[in-house]
Design a protein around this motif. Structure first.
Motif, mmCIF file in Angstrom:
data_model
loop_
_atom_site.group_PDB
_atom_site.id
_atom_site.type_symbol
_atom_site.label_atom_id
_atom_site.label_comp_id
_atom_site.label_asym_id
_atom_site.label_seq_id
_atom_site.Cartn_x
_atom_site.Cartn_y
_atom_site.Cartn_z
ATOM 1 N N TYR A 166 0.849 -1.192 -0.002
ATOM 2 C CA TYR A 166 -0.169 -0.130 0.061
ATOM 3 C C TYR A 166 0.808 1.284 -0.259
ATOM 4 O O TYR A 166 1.848 1.097 0.356
ATOM 5 C CB TYR A 166 -0.849 -0.102 1.266
ATOM 6 C CG TYR A 166 -0.335 -0.119 2.697
ATOM 7 C CD1 TYR A 166 0.347 1.120 3.123
ATOM 8 C CD2 TYR A 166 0.139 -1.245 3.048
ATOM 9 C CE1 TYR A 166 1.161 0.963 4.357
ATOM 10 C CE2 TYR A 166 0.751 -1.293 4.252
ATOM 11 C CZ TYR A 166 1.273 -0.148 5.005
ATOM 12 O OH TYR A 166 1.961 -0.210 6.190
ATOM 13 N N TRP A 169 1.655 8.303 2.125
ATOM 14 C CA TRP A 169 1.341 9.573 1.474
ATOM 15 C C TRP A 169 2.082 10.593 2.246
ATOM 16 O O TRP A 169 2.840 10.681 3.372
ATOM 17 C CB TRP A 169 -0.306 9.871 1.976
ATOM 18 C CG TRP A 169 -1.256 8.522 1.471
ATOM 19 C CD1 TRP A 169 -1.580 7.913 2.275
ATOM 20 C CD2 TRP A 169 -1.626 8.715 0.085
ATOM 21 N NE1 TRP A 169 -2.313 6.976 1.431
ATOM 22 C CE2 TRP A 169 -2.339 7.500 0.092
ATOM 23 C CE3 TRP A 169 -1.420 9.154 -0.898
ATOM 24 C CZ2 TRP A 169 -3.016 6.771 -1.053
ATOM 25 C CZ3 TRP A 169 -1.770 8.831 -2.254
ATOM 26 C CH2 TRP A 169 -2.675 7.710 -2.210
ATOM 27 N N GLN A 173 -0.583 14.924 0.759
ATOM 28 C CA GLN A 173 -1.585 13.880 0.142
ATOM 29 C C GLN A 173 -1.177 13.282 -1.116
ATOM 30 O O GLN A 173 -2.343 12.552 -1.848
ATOM 31 C CB GLN A 173 -2.941 14.091 0.690
ATOM 32 C CG GLN A 173 -3.435 14.473 2.205
ATOM 33 C CD GLN A 173 -2.898 13.352 3.128
ATOM 34 O OE1 GLN A 173 -3.611 12.219 2.745
ATOM 35 N NE2 GLN A 173 -2.071 13.513 3.932
ATOM 36 N N HIS A 174 0.119 13.284 -1.472
ATOM 37 C CA HIS A 174 0.403 12.598 -2.734
ATOM 38 C C HIS A 174 1.287 11.276 -2.111
ATOM 39 O O HIS A 174 1.796 11.242 -0.997
ATOM 40 C CB HIS A 174 1.174 13.563 -3.633
ATOM 41 C CG HIS A 174 0.341 14.801 -3.859
ATOM 42 N ND1 HIS A 174 -0.477 14.907 -4.752
ATOM 43 C CD2 HIS A 174 0.491 16.272 -3.803
ATOM 44 C CE1 HIS A 174 -0.972 15.721 -5.062
ATOM 45 N NE2 HIS A 174 -0.483 16.858 -4.397
ATOM 46 N N GLU A 175 1.225 10.286 -3.101
ATOM 47 C CA GLU A 175 2.058 9.244 -2.893
ATOM 48 C C GLU A 175 3.525 9.821 -2.700
ATOM 49 O O GLU A 175 4.126 10.688 -3.331
ATOM 50 C CB GLU A 175 1.861 8.375 -3.876
ATOM 51 C CG GLU A 175 2.603 7.001 -3.816
ATOM 52 C CD GLU A 175 4.215 6.744 -4.027
ATOM 53 O OE1 GLU A 175 4.778 6.169 -3.139
ATOM 54 O OE2 GLU A 175 4.407 7.301 -5.118
ATOM 55 N N LYS A 239 -3.923 12.288 -5.676
ATOM 56 C CA LYS A 239 -4.237 12.633 -4.496
ATOM 57 C C LYS A 239 -4.814 11.720 -3.886
ATOM 58 O O LYS A 239 -5.732 10.882 -4.237
ATOM 59 C CB LYS A 239 -4.906 13.908 -4.151
ATOM 60 C CG LYS A 239 -4.279 14.978 -3.088
ATOM 61 C CD LYS A 239 -4.717 16.278 -3.029
ATOM 62 C CE LYS A 239 -3.976 17.100 -2.170
ATOM 63 N NZ LYS A 239 -4.599 18.538 -2.168
ATOM 64 N N ASN A 240 -4.488 11.326 -2.473
ATOM 65 C CA ASN A 240 -5.112 10.202 -1.638
ATOM 66 C C ASN A 240 -6.606 10.194 -2.186
ATOM 67 O O ASN A 240 -7.304 11.184 -1.786
ATOM 68 C CB ASN A 240 -4.715 10.560 -0.229
ATOM 69 C CG ASN A 240 -5.228 9.411 0.618
ATOM 70 O OD1 ASN A 240 -5.625 8.217 0.237
ATOM 71 N ND2 ASN A 240 -5.034 9.360 1.868
ATOM 72 N N PRO A 241 -7.139 9.022 -2.451
ATOM 73 C CA PRO A 241 -6.308 7.797 -2.574
ATOM 74 C C PRO A 241 -5.916 7.223 -3.860
ATOM 75 O O PRO A 241 -5.539 6.167 -4.156
ATOM 76 C CB PRO A 241 -7.634 6.837 -2.456
ATOM 77 C CG PRO A 241 -9.063 7.538 -3.017
ATOM 78 C CD PRO A 241 -8.661 9.022 -2.913
ATOM 79 N N ALA A 243 -2.894 6.811 -6.132
ATOM 80 C CA ALA A 243 -1.499 7.063 -5.734
ATOM 81 C C ALA A 243 -0.625 7.012 -6.923
ATOM 82 O O ALA A 243 0.392 7.884 -6.823
ATOM 83 C CB ALA A 243 -1.062 5.631 -4.998
#
Length: 599
Positions: A166, A169, A173-175, A239-241, A243
């Motif tokens: 998984y 973040w 809130q970016h991977e 952005k989350n979610p 990825a």
């Protein structure tokens, strides 16, 4: 030559001709050098500012602080490739290095271990997981460097998170892999590039990877393969979610490879857009596989133990941190590497375990990445079709700017900062805008604001043309003469009807002010249209349209057209407008014709 007559009489004709030829060649060489320096002089003139006491004092303080050293910014200097690159640059004594790191305490310990010259090294805090931190770093750098321009920006810092199923973040809130490796560096370049354009030989270097190039075994033969697809994830904000930039599910190893692909594509598009304008050399490099790097700290213990052995003795792609640091230092230092738009790599030399195969190739193991080979083994490596995809790179640039909030200057070619050009250009732009407003009216595509501007331009032309313009035209005719007859010949165009527009008000021809008033008085006495000549009804619905000619020029047609306009307006409020039984064109220039079926 300015020789006395007595001396010239001694020289024969061939000697004089030879001397004249030499003089002409020297003059030509001088002119070539002068022309070649035009762009450079433009840049110097653009950066020139009027001297002031404050600027003079700031320049003196900058000189005392940095001397003649170039200013270099390297991200990720506390470990791995960045650490060795910083040490190599400091050892030359020609650079002041700013080490952008997350942990400044750790950086100070590393600097002591590596025996950094702290007079020429400045650690500064930077958290690439945060866009706010990037902006804060750039502001602090601006204050620190005074009037000194940045000469080198090396985007080196990176993370590799292949183990978890998984994503993790960032603060935005970016991977994390995509923000640390690519997005934050993208933002940093946009913030520092305007200042770098002031430097005499500026370079921006992106640390790429063979894994981002699928035209090699390392990039195209090991799953997963770098592929941004159509950037659906980035278009959605990444952005989350969401990825991955491709919009698919998360794979840690692919995120790393995608980030390197993004860096190399960005280097190419920055070269295309800004190299000639700014003089900055944008390039990317693959220094080789640093199998013992802390980059693999999140891999399992057995991998960290055996992967260097595999790369060293099986593939031959192993490179130590020390040598990799020398290679990155070379791209920043070597005059040969001032070329922009290049992906730099190195051919490896002979090593233990390669045996006769290496000797048969003259000591060179062809292909980017291998250790050895030395300073002269550098070469311009080929990039994959994905890296060279300019259309996708343009989209990557656009959407990454939106995600990061990066602002870029307009991509323009170098222009002369000459004040005369600016004054004349401003006048020309005004005239051009006025004429473009008038031209847009012809095609019937102008909006309300544009139409108002076109009318204003027409009024100005009418007033000026009736006063000063007449005198100027008369003078022009006297001075320049008539247009030659040849200018009117050779036209193979087929006569076409006047441009039509799907509007219900016919355009009026331009006439003199007095003549226009007289026509308005006459039009009030025009009789209405004889309805005996028409039959049937046109309803302004989806199946029929009325096109109005814009070529009404004489008095009779104009008055008839205005009467038709009045009838049409009445028809909009009633049952419709009378028309002939069969479609035909009236003398007024109005025709009823079936509309294209709607989709």
């Amino acid at each position: 030559l300015h020789l006395p007559t007595a001396q010239l009489s001694v020289l024969d004709f061939s000697s004089v001709s030879f001397l004249f030829l030499i003089s002409a060649m020297l003059f030509r060489r001088f002119m070539m050098v002068a022309c070649a320096s035009v762009v450079t002089s433009f840049k110097g003139m653009a950066n020139w500012k009027l001297p002031s006491l404050q600027r003079t004092l700031e320049n003196m303080e900058t000189k005392e602080k940095f001397g003649d050293k170039k200013l270099v910014v390297i991200t990720g200097t506390s470990s791995g490739l960045g650490r060795k690159t910083a040490r190599a640059m400091l050892r030359t004594g020609k650079y002041h290095v700013v080490g952008a790191v997350r942990d400044t305490d750790k950086m100070e310990v590393v600097a002591e271990i590596e025996d950094f010259d702290m007079e020429s090294f400045t650690p500064m805090h930077l958290e690439l997981n945060s866009f706010d931190s990037v902006r804060k770093f750039c502001k602090e750098l601006e204050q620190f460097k005074l009037s000194k321009p940045i000469d080198r920006l090396i985007c080196n810092a990176g993370i590799y998170q292949p183990s978890l199923p998984y994503p993790k973040w960032s603060m935005d809130q970016h991977e994390q892999t995509m923000q640390v490796n690519f997005l934050s560096h993208f933002l940093m370049v946009s913030l520092l590039m305007p200042d770098m354009a002031r430097a005499p030989d500026p370079r921006v270097i992106m640390v790429g990877s063979v894994t981002g190039n699928d035209n090699t075994v390392g990039g195209g033969g090991v799953y997963p393969i770098a592929d941004l697809k159509d950037l659906e994830g980035l278009k959605a904000g990444a952005k989350n979610p969401v990825a991955m930039f491709d919009g698919y599910s998360f794979i840690g190893a692919k995120a790393y490879k995608d980030s390197k692909l993004c860096l190399m594509m960005t280097s190419n598009i920055l070269h295309d857009k800004y190299h000639r304008q700014t003089g900055i050399a944008f390039s990317s490099i693959y220094p080789g596989c640093i199998a013992e790097s802390p980059l693999f700290r999140e891999k399992r213990a057995w991998f960290r133990k055996y992967f260097p052995v595999f790369m060293k003795y099986i593939t031959g792609g192993f490179v130590g941190e020390e040598e990799a640091g020398q290679r990155l230092f070379q791209v920043a230092h070597d005059p040969r590497c001032s070329k922009s738009g290049v992906y730099w790599s190195w051919n490896g030399g002979p090593r233990e375990g390669r045996g006769a195969e290496a000797l048969e190739k003259g000591g060179q193991i062809s292909g980017g990445g291998g250790a050895g080979g030395g300073w002269d083994s550098i070469f311009e490596n080929d990039q994959s079709d994905k890296v060279l995809n300019s259309e996708l790179a343009t989209q990557l640039f656009h959407y990454s700017s939106g995600v990061t909030g990066a602002e870029w200057p307009a991509a323009n070619q170098p222009k002369s900062p000459c004040p005369t050009l600016k004054v004349i250009g401003a006048v020309t732009q005004f005239v051009n805008k006025k004429e473009e407003l008038k031209r847009s009216k012809v095609a019937g595509t102008a909006g309300a604001a544009t139409q108002v501007g076109a009318v204003a331009g027409t009024v100005v032309d009418t007033v000026v043309g009736g006063t000063v313009g007449k005198a100027l035209k008369a003078a022009q005719t006297k001075l320049l003469g008539d247009i030659p007859a040849e200018a009117f010949n050779g036209d193979f165009g087929v006569p076409q009807p006047a441009v039509t527009s799907e509007i219900l008000v016919p355009a009026k021809s331009r006439v003199g002010p007095l003549r226009a008033v007289w026509r308005r008085l006459r039009r009030k006495k025009q009789p209405p249209i004889d309805e005996e000549h028409v039959s049937g009804v046109v309803h302004l619905d989806a199946t029929t349209r009325v096109t109005v000619s814009q070529s009404v020029t004489d008095d009779e047609d104009t008055s008839v057209a205005e009467q038709v306009e009045s009838d049409v307006r009445l028809a909009l409020e009633g049952d419709g407008l009378p028309v002939p039984a069969a479609p035909q064109t009236f003398s007024s220039g109005i025709a009823a014709e079936p509309a294209m079926p709607s989709s």
